[in-house]
Design an enzyme around this catalytic site. Sequence first.
Site, PDB file in Angstrom:
ATOM      1  N   LEU A  33       0.813  -1.212   0.000  1.00 32.51           N
ATOM      2  CA  LEU A  33       0.000   0.000   0.000  1.00 32.51           C
ATOM      3  C   LEU A  33       0.850   1.267   0.000  1.00 32.51           C
ATOM      4  O   LEU A  33       1.940   1.314   0.552  1.00 32.51           O
ATOM      5  CB  LEU A  33      -0.927  -0.007   1.219  1.00 32.51           C
ATOM      6  CG  LEU A  33      -1.879  -1.201   1.329  1.00 32.51           C
ATOM      7  CD1 LEU A  33      -2.772  -1.052   2.554  1.00 32.51           C
ATOM      8  CD2 LEU A  33      -2.721  -1.357   0.068  1.00 32.51           C
ATOM      9  N   HIS A  37      -3.369   4.300  -2.651  1.00 31.86           N
ATOM     10  CA  HIS A  37      -4.423   3.479  -2.049  1.00 31.86           C
ATOM     11  C   HIS A  37      -5.172   4.276  -0.976  1.00 31.86           C
ATOM     12  O   HIS A  37      -6.399   4.207  -0.885  1.00 31.86           O
ATOM     13  CB  HIS A  37      -3.827   2.223  -1.397  1.00 31.86           C
ATOM     14  CG  HIS A  37      -3.215   1.260  -2.369  1.00 31.86           C
ATOM     15  ND1 HIS A  37      -1.851   1.139  -2.520  1.00 31.86           N
ATOM     16  CD2 HIS A  37      -3.771   0.379  -3.238  1.00 31.86           C
ATOM     17  CE1 HIS A  37      -1.592   0.217  -3.425  1.00 31.86           C
ATOM     18  NE2 HIS A  37      -2.737  -0.264  -3.883  1.00 31.86           N
ATOM     19  N   LYS A 151      -5.508   5.042 -12.395  1.00 35.31           N
ATOM     20  CA  LYS A 151      -4.242   4.634 -13.013  1.00 35.31           C
ATOM     21  C   LYS A 151      -4.442   3.370 -13.836  1.00 35.31           C
ATOM     22  O   LYS A 151      -3.897   3.228 -14.928  1.00 35.31           O
ATOM     23  CB  LYS A 151      -3.155   4.415 -11.956  1.00 35.31           C
ATOM     24  CG  LYS A 151      -1.801   4.047 -12.562  1.00 35.31           C
ATOM     25  CD  LYS A 151      -0.715   3.945 -11.522  1.00 35.31           C
ATOM     26  CE  LYS A 151      -0.873   2.681 -10.699  1.00 35.31           C
ATOM     27  NZ  LYS A 151      -0.563   1.467 -11.509  1.00 35.31           N
ATOM     28  N   ASP A 152      -5.236   2.433 -13.298  1.00 36.64           N
ATOM     29  CA  ASP A 152      -5.600   1.228 -14.043  1.00 36.64           C
ATOM     30  C   ASP A 152      -6.964   1.465 -14.695  1.00 36.64           C
ATOM     31  O   ASP A 152      -7.956   0.834 -14.350  1.00 36.64           O
ATOM     32  CB  ASP A 152      -5.644   0.029 -13.103  1.00 36.64           C
ATOM     33  CG  ASP A 152      -4.278  -0.267 -12.492  1.00 36.64           C
ATOM     34  OD1 ASP A 152      -3.368  -0.621 -13.250  1.00 36.64           O
ATOM     35  OD2 ASP A 152      -4.132  -0.116 -11.271  1.00 36.64           O
ATOM     36  N   GLN A 155      -8.807  -1.488 -16.290  1.00 37.41           N
ATOM     37  CA  GLN A 155      -9.379  -2.339 -15.245  1.00 37.41           C
ATOM     38  C   GLN A 155     -10.652  -1.714 -14.680  1.00 37.41           C
ATOM     39  O   GLN A 155     -11.654  -2.406 -14.462  1.00 37.41           O
ATOM     40  CB  GLN A 155      -8.356  -2.530 -14.132  1.00 37.41           C
ATOM     41  CG  GLN A 155      -8.890  -3.285 -12.920  1.00 37.41           C
ATOM     42  CD  GLN A 155      -7.814  -3.490 -11.874  1.00 37.41           C
ATOM     43  OE1 GLN A 155      -7.002  -4.413 -11.984  1.00 37.41           O
ATOM     44  NE2 GLN A 155      -7.788  -2.642 -10.863  1.00 37.41           N
TER      45      GLN A 155
END
Length: 282
Positions: A33, A37, A151-152, A155
């Site tokens: 983390l 996060h 960032k993803d 996803q």
Amino acid sequence: MEIFRNKKTFTDYIERQKEMGKRIGFAPTMGALHQGHLSLYEAAQKENDLVISSIFVNPTQFNNPDDLEKYPHDTNRDLKLLENTGIVNAVYLPEVADLYPAGLKSKAYNFDGLENEMEGKSRPGHFDGVGTVVEELLRQVKPDNAYFGEKDFQQLAIIEKLVQQLKLPVKIHGVEIYREDNGLAMSSRNERLNAVQRDAGKVIHETLVKVNDWFRIITIAEINKRVKDIFDDQRGMTLEYFEIADEQTLKQTDFFYKDKNYRAFIVVNVGEVRLIDNMHLD
């Protein structure tokens, strides 16, 4: 902060919270983390009564066994970090059997082609692994809201599609990319960079900022050439891919349409560390 290492104990806890009418915000992680996060939990705290985290390194979303082996593991450090935030109410640390009751194998999904773009081209089955774990976690945690970092972005889009297709009763929130002081997108992988590489990595974000300046002024072909030229001049860095894509379909585009939203996606290998980043184009 409560810590649950047993599925039955955890799901009993969730049922009690639901019976009390608590609104649950959830952010799943694979550990290692960092402040990126923590920004998810900060977003969750604003809209929910309870904030729940999970830590599970999902084996089925690693195409390369070496990446899985090298992925940083320090659960005690992660738990201490979560405890210190004063934000997270509970952490779920499931075992493989808790999320893969039928054995360590991904389900097969059809995400309307989102899974075949960008990361999907070189990582077959990756998003089936992501979908399998996220679906099971959402069913066990039963959150009202779930938070994922932009960032993803691919996803995030796939998880939104998953929730839509399965009609899961949860709202998915994308949280803005958290960056280091030099602009480098914060990632667990950054810990594998040395000081020189970490500083040099700022060129990734600087390039995206330039792309946003060039957007709608020059052609995409010219933008692609300029980005390639930038990384051809960088020592110790290799541009794996750069794409400008439709934010809804994630399909690469070679022309701008006024009624669509676009995002620039980039993957750069810095030494042996693979870094991803993206930026919405204004």
